[in-house]
Design a protein around this motif. Sequence first.
Motif, PDB file in Angstrom:
ATOM      1  N   ALA A  41       1.002  -1.315   0.139  1.00 12.50           N
ATOM      2  CA  ALA A  41       0.085   0.046  -0.047  1.00 12.50           C
ATOM      3  C   ALA A  41       0.950   1.347   0.044  1.00 12.50           C
ATOM      4  N   TYR A  42       0.739   2.031  -1.041  1.00 14.62           N
ATOM      5  CA  TYR A  42       1.439   3.295  -1.046  1.00 14.62           C
ATOM      6  C   TYR A  42       0.322   4.427  -0.936  1.00 14.62           C
ATOM      7  N   TYR A  43       0.785   5.445   0.297  1.00 19.82           N
ATOM      8  CA  TYR A  43      -0.226   6.275   0.589  1.00 19.82           C
ATOM      9  C   TYR A  43       0.430   7.607   0.860  1.00 19.82           C
ATOM     10  N   THR A  44      -0.206   8.759   0.611  1.00 14.93           N
ATOM     11  CA  THR A  44       0.216  10.190   1.110  1.00 14.93           C
ATOM     12  C   THR A  44      -0.796  10.894   2.153  1.00 14.93           C
ATOM     13  N   SER A  45      -0.149  11.689   3.159  1.00 16.01           N
ATOM     14  CA  SER A  45      -1.114  12.172   4.042  1.00 16.01           C
ATOM     15  C   SER A  45      -1.491  13.473   3.853  1.00 16.01           C
ATOM     16  N   ALA A  46      -2.676  13.701   4.261  1.00 20.24           N
ATOM     17  CA  ALA A  46      -3.249  15.228   4.159  1.00 20.24           C
ATOM     18  C   ALA A  46      -2.524  16.112   4.739  1.00 20.24           C
ATOM     19  N   ASP A  47      -1.967  15.993   6.056  1.00 23.46           N
ATOM     20  CA  ASP A  47      -1.497  16.854   6.760  1.00 23.46           C
ATOM     21  C   ASP A  47       0.221  16.747   6.917  1.00 23.46           C
ATOM     22  N   GLY A  48       0.898  15.786   6.188  1.00 18.18           N
ATOM     23  CA  GLY A  48       2.217  15.601   6.353  1.00 18.18           C
ATOM     24  C   GLY A  48       2.692  14.757   7.434  1.00 18.18           C
ATOM     25  N   THR A  49       1.644  14.233   8.188  1.00 18.04           N
ATOM     26  CA  THR A  49       1.870  13.116   9.342  1.00 18.04           C
ATOM     27  C   THR A  49       1.839  11.838   8.703  1.00 18.04           C
ATOM     28  N   VAL A  50       2.518  10.893   9.168  1.00 17.07           N
ATOM     29  CA  VAL A  50       2.543   9.563   8.655  1.00 17.07           C
ATOM     30  C   VAL A  50       1.793   8.690   9.698  1.00 17.07           C
ATOM     31  N   PRO A  51       0.667   8.228   9.187  1.00 19.45           N
ATOM     32  CA  PRO A  51      -0.343   7.234  10.331  1.00 19.45           C
ATOM     33  C   PRO A  51       0.669   5.833  10.441  1.00 19.45           C
ATOM     34  N   ASP A  52       0.859   5.561  11.768  1.00 19.55           N
ATOM     35  CA  ASP A  52       1.419   4.311  12.004  1.00 19.55           C
ATOM     36  C   ASP A  52       0.593   3.316  12.476  1.00 19.55           C
ATOM     37  N   ASP A  53      -0.859   3.614  12.464  1.00 25.87           N
ATOM     38  CA  ASP A  53      -1.703   2.517  12.924  1.00 25.87           C
ATOM     39  C   ASP A  53      -2.516   2.129  11.704  1.00 25.87           C
ATOM     40  N   LEU A  54      -1.933   2.117  10.357  1.00 22.91           N
ATOM     41  CA  LEU A  54      -2.896   1.543   9.130  1.00 22.91           C
ATOM     42  C   LEU A  54      -3.013   0.117   9.430  1.00 22.91           C
ATOM     43  N   ASN A  55      -2.059  -0.594   9.692  1.00 20.02           N
ATOM     44  CA  ASN A  55      -2.359  -2.068   9.784  1.00 20.02           C
ATOM     45  C   ASN A  55      -3.485  -2.333  10.607  1.00 20.02           C
ATOM     46  N   SER A  75       5.364  11.351  -0.034  1.00 25.21           N
ATOM     47  CA  SER A  75       5.122  12.830  -0.183  1.00 25.21           C
ATOM     48  C   SER A  75       4.158  13.296  -1.179  1.00 25.21           C
ATOM     49  N   ASP A  76       4.466  12.649  -2.430  1.00 23.13           N
ATOM     50  CA  ASP A  76       3.535  12.849  -3.769  1.00 23.13           C
ATOM     51  C   ASP A  76       3.675  11.601  -4.307  1.00 23.13           C
ATOM     52  N   PHE A  77       2.690  11.197  -5.034  1.00 21.84           N
ATOM     53  CA  PHE A  77       2.829  10.069  -5.879  1.00 21.84           C
ATOM     54  C   PHE A  77       3.587  10.542  -7.315  1.00 21.84           C
ATOM     55  N   PRO A  78       4.734   9.757  -7.779  1.00 16.61           N
ATOM     56  CA  PRO A  78       5.067  10.351  -9.125  1.00 16.61           C
ATOM     57  C   PRO A  78       4.331  10.087 -10.259  1.00 16.61           C
ATOM     58  N   VAL A  79       4.266  11.031 -11.227  1.00 18.94           N
ATOM     59  CA  VAL A  79       3.355  10.898 -12.390  1.00 18.94           C
ATOM     60  C   VAL A  79       4.163  10.957 -13.499  1.00 18.94           C
ATOM     61  N   GLY A  83       0.337  12.556 -16.843  1.00 12.16           N
ATOM     62  CA  GLY A  83      -0.334  13.017 -15.335  1.00 12.16           C
ATOM     63  C   GLY A  83      -0.905  11.838 -14.633  1.00 12.16           C
ATOM     64  N   LYS A  84      -0.603  10.383 -15.191  1.00 16.33           N
ATOM     65  CA  LYS A  84      -0.863   9.238 -14.367  1.00 16.33           C
ATOM     66  C   LYS A  84       0.186   8.895 -13.458  1.00 16.33           C
ATOM     67  N   ILE A  85      -0.201   7.989 -12.310  1.00 13.77           N
ATOM     68  CA  ILE A  85       0.668   7.741 -11.536  1.00 13.77           C
ATOM     69  C   ILE A  85       1.796   6.623 -11.854  1.00 13.77           C
ATOM     70  N   ASP A  86       2.845   6.965 -12.004  1.00 13.11           N
ATOM     71  CA  ASP A  86       3.939   6.335 -12.844  1.00 13.11           C
ATOM     72  C   ASP A  86       4.293   4.826 -11.724  1.00 13.11           C
ATOM     73  N   LYS A  87       3.580   3.888 -11.809  1.00 12.41           N
ATOM     74  CA  LYS A  87       3.797   2.509 -11.035  1.00 12.41           C
ATOM     75  C   LYS A  87       5.101   2.012 -11.142  1.00 12.41           C
ATOM     76  N   LYS A  88       5.830   2.288 -12.229  1.00 12.50           N
ATOM     77  CA  LYS A  88       6.920   1.746 -12.512  1.00 12.50           C
ATOM     78  C   LYS A  88       8.233   2.153 -11.629  1.00 12.50           C
ATOM     79  N   ILE A  89       8.007   3.558 -11.122  1.00 10.24           N
ATOM     80  CA  ILE A  89       9.108   4.163 -10.305  1.00 10.24           C
ATOM     81  C   ILE A  89       8.567   4.144  -8.838  1.00 10.24           C
ATOM     82  N   LEU A  90       7.466   3.569  -8.313  1.00  9.61           N
ATOM     83  CA  LEU A  90       7.309   3.659  -7.009  1.00  9.61           C
ATOM     84  C   LEU A  90       8.245   2.480  -6.408  1.00  9.61           C
ATOM     85  N   PRO A  91       8.800   3.028  -4.904  1.00 10.04           N
ATOM     86  CA  PRO A  91       9.960   2.311  -4.418  1.00 10.04           C
ATOM     87  C   PRO A  91       9.318   1.066  -3.906  1.00 10.04           C
TER      88      PRO A  91
END
Length: 94
Positions: A41-55, A75-79, A83-91
């Motif tokens: 799961a890849y995600y971005t945060s609305a306020d810059g905080t990283v939720p640690d309880d997603l599991n 911090s942002d999805f690579p596009v 303008g689409k998310i570039d899934k090939k370069i996701l970490p």
Amino acid sequence: IKISGYRIELREIEFQLMLHPGVAHSLVLVKRTASEDYLVAYYTSADGTVPDDLNTFLGTRLPKYMIPAHFIYLSDFPVNSNGKIDKKILPLPG
């Protein structure tokens, strides 16, 4: 998608992630190795905080086999140029 005999709806996992108040955007992908398939799961945060309880959060909403093995904050999805998310370069996890 089928993993270990279970039918998995990636969009349902993404939808449930979006219900978390700290998640702004989400994307769930299947990663494959020679020996197994697993969810990331890849995600971005609305306020810059990283939720640690997603599991734990997803554990109350989804069956165990639908919970991603890895959660990766971006911090942002690579596009790409379209303008689409570039899934090939996701970490990759780890």
